[in-house]
Scaffold this active site. Structure first.
Site, PDB file in Angstrom:
ATOM      1  N   CYS D  42       0.861  -1.191   0.000  1.00 47.57           N
ATOM      2  CA  CYS D  42       0.000   0.000   0.000  1.00 47.57           C
ATOM      3  C   CYS D  42       0.893   1.236   0.000  1.00 47.57           C
ATOM      4  O   CYS D  42       2.048   1.180   0.430  1.00 47.57           O
ATOM      5  CB  CYS D  42      -0.846  -0.027   1.273  1.00 47.57           C
ATOM      6  SG  CYS D  42      -1.846   1.458   1.541  1.00 47.57           S
ATOM      7  N   THR D  44       0.757   3.509   2.032  1.00 49.06           N
ATOM      8  CA  THR D  44       1.120   3.717   3.433  1.00 49.06           C
ATOM      9  C   THR D  44       2.433   3.017   3.776  1.00 49.06           C
ATOM     10  O   THR D  44       3.246   3.528   4.546  1.00 49.06           O
ATOM     11  CB  THR D  44      -0.004   3.174   4.340  1.00 49.06           C
ATOM     12  OG1 THR D  44      -1.187   3.905   4.062  1.00 49.06           O
ATOM     13  CG2 THR D  44       0.353   3.293   5.813  1.00 49.06           C
ATOM     14  N   HIS D  47       5.196   5.178   2.814  1.00 45.87           N
ATOM     15  CA  HIS D  47       5.415   6.249   3.802  1.00 45.87           C
ATOM     16  C   HIS D  47       6.244   5.734   4.989  1.00 45.87           C
ATOM     17  O   HIS D  47       7.132   6.418   5.488  1.00 45.87           O
ATOM     18  CB  HIS D  47       4.076   6.780   4.332  1.00 45.87           C
ATOM     19  CG  HIS D  47       3.278   7.511   3.306  1.00 45.87           C
ATOM     20  ND1 HIS D  47       3.772   8.598   2.609  1.00 45.87           N
ATOM     21  CD2 HIS D  47       2.004   7.335   2.863  1.00 45.87           C
ATOM     22  CE1 HIS D  47       2.845   9.042   1.772  1.00 45.87           C
ATOM     23  NE2 HIS D  47       1.758   8.296   1.906  1.00 45.87           N
ATOM     24  N   CYS D  97     -12.782  -0.307  18.880  1.00 47.21           N
ATOM     25  CA  CYS D  97     -12.940  -0.377  20.337  1.00 47.21           C
ATOM     26  C   CYS D  97     -14.320  -0.843  20.795  1.00 47.21           C
ATOM     27  O   CYS D  97     -14.482  -1.257  21.932  1.00 47.21           O
ATOM     28  CB  CYS D  97     -12.626   0.984  20.955  1.00 47.21           C
ATOM     29  SG  CYS D  97     -13.920   2.235  20.741  1.00 47.21           S
ATOM     30  N   CYS D 100     -16.655   3.524  21.691  1.00 45.62           N
ATOM     31  CA  CYS D 100     -16.808   4.954  21.410  1.00 45.62           C
ATOM     32  C   CYS D 100     -18.167   5.209  20.740  1.00 45.62           C
ATOM     33  O   CYS D 100     -18.844   4.280  20.284  1.00 45.62           O
ATOM     34  CB  CYS D 100     -15.659   5.458  20.526  1.00 45.62           C
ATOM     35  SG  CYS D 100     -15.731   4.906  18.818  1.00 45.62           S
ATOM     36  N   LEU D 266     -11.343  10.491  -1.097  1.00 42.88           N
ATOM     37  CA  LEU D 266     -10.550   9.481  -0.397  1.00 42.88           C
ATOM     38  C   LEU D 266      -9.090   9.906  -0.302  1.00 42.88           C
ATOM     39  O   LEU D 266      -8.402   9.610   0.670  1.00 42.88           O
ATOM     40  CB  LEU D 266     -10.643   8.127  -1.124  1.00 42.88           C
ATOM     41  CG  LEU D 266      -9.850   6.998  -0.480  1.00 42.88           C
ATOM     42  CD1 LEU D 266     -10.552   6.518   0.791  1.00 42.88           C
ATOM     43  CD2 LEU D 266      -9.674   5.822  -1.434  1.00 42.88           C
ATOM     44  N   GLY D 267      -8.605  10.619  -1.301  1.00 45.26           N
ATOM     45  CA  GLY D 267      -7.219  11.086  -1.295  1.00 45.26           C
ATOM     46  C   GLY D 267      -6.966  12.016  -0.120  1.00 45.26           C
ATOM     47  O   GLY D 267      -7.823  12.826   0.228  1.00 45.26           O
TER      48      GLY D 267
END
Lengths: 346, 346, 346, 346
Positions: D42, D44, D47, D97, D100, D266-267
């Site tokens: 991805c 990510t 990065h 979680c 929340c 989405l970007g």
């Protein structure tokens, strides 16, 4: 804590119910024990008490029944993390599976493997009830227990009424038992232009005006369709909230629903009925929504907001408060239609 | 009927306006002539009066301006069939083409060839105005003319506020000029759990409580973001109604909008602003709706319902009533922010 | 242009129809005269031809009937501005009032004063038809006339199928006459995960696979409910598109609709039917939408897009092309179910 | 089973990554151990590899990264009930979680306490990964592992594209990295009338046509706004799917978005940008939706349906398949834009 408690049970597969001394329920993993402060009577409890065909097919005696309540958390099962001792809670009564398609796509209110408190598992007409932590809804500490108890049926009314935009709309509520009465108040709080109500029980018909109905009609006495068409200048209502399950009311509701209108159906007809689908739905371009349960937890947030802000005052519709020992009087009153909501105190 | 009338005109391409005697407008096919009973001042009128860059690019003097009004139909053009002499009407101010893609797909409020009353064609700061019959909205005969006049901006507030469900939601209104003040009342009438308001003009900030705001904050004096996060237990608001067009207010609004929240933007920033799209919208999963005009006629029906049922009381926000001759005082007041809505009477 | 034309008329209040020579219709203000290039047969035309109870109550002979067509504009009435001579057009067949509540709130497809071409006003089984300019839909010049003609019923299928999200959904189409067949193709084009189809006529059942159905079931031969529950791993379908109006099909459809599913009903039952509202809609949490007409012009834009892009190929379902003179054969074929869509050429 | 495995780790807070031998992760209660069959790269991951400011603020080395994968369940933790040994699964990478407000109201995709696989907890660029059973998505046994692995990013594209109706709509995809390429295929499968694509990398621009784009434009070479306005007859697009996060692309997208259109974003822009809110959103009456993650599990059902039915063929966009050992080449390729999706095999 004593390990015995008083509870209203359905002792055997027959009409009736009795007060008994039974074991305080054990608390399994991820469950909590709640000391019941107030519990209210639902029409479903009357079905169980009378032992009607639905009850015969669903209930497994002996069992504590009742499912609307509020109380204090007094014991935590293993692995409980989201509820604390002393919390003042009400219960979402649908215990869901988290695995079925509906649960896994945001529709757990129609879980295909639901187990309902007081129907499929022990209920709350008792001093204590054990329930999953995930079904506990934390109430504001200062909410009166009777109000906190009736949030569950109030949630049915919220789910029904807020399933469409009501601001500026003309709304008809057919069937003004407790949930219909709640729906009147909710529709007014949501900005409905006018709320019309139909109900056959005179006691309840009187309550509709306390909840804000602009027009209250008894179908046994007046021409409901004619009156509503007149009140809407011949247009009909924008929204129908069907709370009775009664065939006549259903047909009256669709008769006055304007073309392009919206109907939410919560009332459950006891048997199939003849519908003129062509004129009641298809050619009318109507939208219809079948309402089951409450959206978890969206409905509960809306419920809290409407009650806490004072937008809806449920004071007038809690008409009777009784000790739990007088449960039978409560069930009889509920059968008679001579009441709004009845709250029992253990 | 005299063929001359008094009217407020923008005489030339420069700041200012003057009262003049001009021809009563002619009434074309499918048009009606309306005798103005009340007309109210919009921020747009101040832009035209001051002759700001937007006005310089859009307005063609000499021209009567003003666009919010109510009055009586006194003359019918050829082919008028849906309006009668004596009708008490207000106006949808967007005259649309019926031909563009938007008009032909149910979005005529964003018609690509719109002509706006008082902006692109002669307005209503006058004794009479000529308008298309199709833009006439029939008022209840007993609606006060000042209330009838402000339905147009009220409709902007309705379109904005009712573009999402508000029942049980926490709402922030940023910018409480007249339309923001209206939005507060509408949000309360639609069942909002709480309405927070921000506004820099103290006069208007005081009016927010009359309209039902639960919390009124002056961003020049307090930490708006901190106060609202505290008021919402750290969650933020469910809904932002942005009415200011002010960059600071916009950023404060998005800062407190909860993840998964909804923002309706009516305020028009005067120039581009820096947005942190990633954190303000994308990662937040926010929904945003740009609001233009009013939905024809859905918004008007909602407007009538909210006003006629008393769900919203616009009494407190009509702060000034002046004869049309004192239009300049009205425009100055509107510039100062020392007012709510100002209504002029010809 | 000759002032007489050939046309299929219902000459009197009795079964049957005949080819006649009648006046070419006059062209009123804002109307256009269209030379019919292709016209297709609808089930409604069969009702008129057979003179069933509905037709007896609605049709006023003598009258040209037929309402699906495409043709060329050959004459413009006074005040026509949006259509030009030579335009190749189809017709939205609902001539609406623009004044009723529905028309004024974006729901003109259910206008309360609708006049339908070929039902309430002269139709298109003729060489020429006169129609309001506002009902003309401009076709791409290269669209084949037969395809252009069937856009009206295709629009019914589009309105029905695209009234909910279909991408990734399991869809059941009950009743595969021409509109049901179209719905199959549309559902596939819209990304449906699977499309199941039921139909009693073997000829039409065969056509379902050409339109892309994943499973074609004849309810007279197989256990439709069992087969679909198996195909969906016991879950049922997400979406029901009911096109038959047949009680058995309706019940089968609701039986396999999953809890939380969506049903769009276009088929019109000829009489009331027994519904198990509790289990078919309420407890299921189902949403139901009655489909009338087409959304003007949203549906038409979607229709053009699906046809022009090739996303749906209607080739397989236009099974017969006949000269207009053979209209009776067409009506008989349509009655028999031994056809898809039948197009007539004047 | 050996208790050591090979894995790609970020060893320290600096650029780079390395193949290492580490402990096979332990399997806690309600967790499962998965043997990775395929894992994909991805943006990510790039990065993290490059150690950009976002990674510096979020990642805690040493850690295995990578989050897109598919594999076989080889060990079950205590209390696992919904997954079995041998199941072929992919992962929803957001571990939420359940407590929340967002989690409790059907918006767990924007959980406020989310922990992301491969970002906040150990990832899948490894032979094995341990994950919560509730995050496991059961794949059809015959789905190829590379396709199964890319379902996670495909889900982002599905969530974005199917957040509005696309059937019959004109769609622009700005930014055609792997997710943009997927969105093109999804939009076509959902019946889009036309899909336009913009992308600066020539390699990826070529792939757009394989995915079904009707028009592919390189903004460094042509006037994107002009070309799209021409292609849409001056109207603009109905829907913008923004996948780039690039300011120029965002502005081009809003420039061609028609009034009343819909934009899904989405970007993620790397920093704030100047927006002309008035013209890009407010006056346009646009609706905007910020897209985060995937709807659990609605998006996954849609994903499976689109892939299993063959409605979208991801074959052309999986351009590289490498052994896990060559991860560095994969990360370099991904940086270069000279690729579609890259799948690694441990």
């Amino acid at each position: 804590m004593s390990r015995k408690m008083r509870a209203v049970i359905k002792p055997e597969a027959a009409p009736g119910a009795e007060m008994a001394v039974v074991d305080i329920p054990s608390v399994g993993p991820a469950e909590v024990l709640v000391k019941v402060k107030a519990t209210s009577i639902c029409g479903t409890d009357v079905h169980i008490w009378r032992w009607d065909p639905w009850a015969q097919g669903r209930i497994k005696p002996p069992m504590v029944f009742g499912h609307e309540f509020a109380g204090e958390v007094v014991e935590l099962g293993e692995g409980v993390t989201t509820v604390e001792l002393g919390d003042f809670v009400s219960a979402e009564t649908h215990v869901v599976c988290h695995v079925c398609h509906q649960c896994r796509t945001g529709q757990s209110h129609i879980c295909q493997n639901v187990s309902i408190i007081g129907v499929d598992r022990p209920g709350c007409f008792a001093e204590y009830i054990s329930m999953p932590q995930e079904n506990a809804w934390l109430n504001p500490p200062d909410m009166p227990p009777d109000v906190a108890s009736i949030q569950e049926p109030f949630g049915n009314a919220v789910h029904t009424a807020l399933s469409t935009d009501l601001a500026g709309q003309r709304v008809l509520v057919t069937g003004c038992g407790p949930i219909g009465l709640m729906a009147i108040g909710i529709a007014k709080a949501a900005g409905a232009a006018a709320v019309y109500a139909t109900e056959v029980a005179p006691y309840r018909l009187r309550l509709t005006s306390y909840m804000g109905a602009d027009l209250a009609l008894n179908p046994t006495e007046v021409d409901v369709v004619g009156k509503i068409m007149t009140a809407t200048s011949g247009l009909g209502v924008d929204v129908l909230l069907e709370m009775s399950g009664n065939p006549s009311a259903i047909h009256q509701g669709f008769a006055v629903l304007r073309s392009g209108g919206y109907a939410a159906l919560l009332g459950i007809p006891s048997e199939p009925l003849e519908m003129d689908l062509a004129n009641e739905i298809v050619l009318k371009g109507a939208r219809v929504y079948g309402v089951a349960g409450r959206l978890v937890w969206k409905t509960w947030h809306q419920t809290r907001a409407l009650l806490s802000s004072g937008a809806v005052d449920v004071g007038p519709l809690i008409t009777h408060r009784l000790p739990l020992d007088e449960f039978e009087q409560g069930l009889e009153l509920m059968s008679s239609g001579q009441c709004g909501k009845i709250v029992l105190f253990p």
